[in-house]
Write a protein that holds these residues in place. Structure first.
Motif, PDB file in Angstrom:
ATOM      1  N   TYR A   3       0.836  -1.200   0.000  1.00  9.95           N
ATOM      2  CA  TYR A   3       0.000   0.000   0.000  1.00  9.95           C
ATOM      3  C   TYR A   3       0.870   1.250   0.000  1.00  9.95           C
ATOM      4  N   VAL A  70      -8.848   1.711   3.241  1.00  8.82           N
ATOM      5  CA  VAL A  70      -8.062   1.354   2.060  1.00  8.82           C
ATOM      6  C   VAL A  70      -8.862   1.797   0.846  1.00  8.82           C
ATOM      7  N   LYS A  79      -3.716   3.416   1.677  1.00  8.15           N
ATOM      8  CA  LYS A  79      -4.231   3.120   3.014  1.00  8.15           C
ATOM      9  C   LYS A  79      -4.050   4.344   3.900  1.00  8.15           C
TER      10      LYS A  79
END
Length: 122
Positions: A3, A70, A79
């Motif tokens: 992420y 997210v 995120k």
């Protein structure tokens, strides 16, 4: 899963797309101070591609008990994590303030004011 991770304190604005032709997005600043955008239209398209039964309005997932969202941004998902227990607006601008739970709910409410939603994983 990989992420782009940003703290909720980096959020600068949430555009709710109230005007016709105005997009809904989250604007945040990275550690260098550069602005970036999480475009809700793009997230909804990406979410629908991974979850065919989606209504087309879901832009990501949230987990209240772990304090994160997210978003299905293109490429790597983004995120937003809520780490600090309390954030004040006294010395520095923060869009979201108060306790960690309160800031989480503030962001959820701002997203709810758009035509978009996030899927609850809690």
């Amino acid at each position: 899963m990989e992420y782009i991770v940003i703290p909720d304190t980096a959020i600068w604005a949430v555009n709710r797309g109230k005007q016709e032709n105005e997009s809904s997005n989250i604007i945040y600043r990275d550690k260098s101070g550069r602005g970036h955008s999480i475009d809700f239209d793009v997230c909804a398209t990406n979410y629908k591609a991974e979850h065919e039964s989606s209504s087309g309005n879901c832009i990501g997932e949230r987990k209240m008990d772990e304090y994160y969202f997210v978003f299905y941004t293109s490429g790597i998902k983004t995120k937003i994590v809520f780490k600090k227990m309390h954030v004040s607006n006294l010395f520095r601008y923060h869009l979201l303030s108060g306790s960690k739970a309160n800031r989480f709910l503030q962001l959820q409410k701002l997203i709810g004011e758009t035509r978009y939603t996030t899927y609850d994983l809690s």
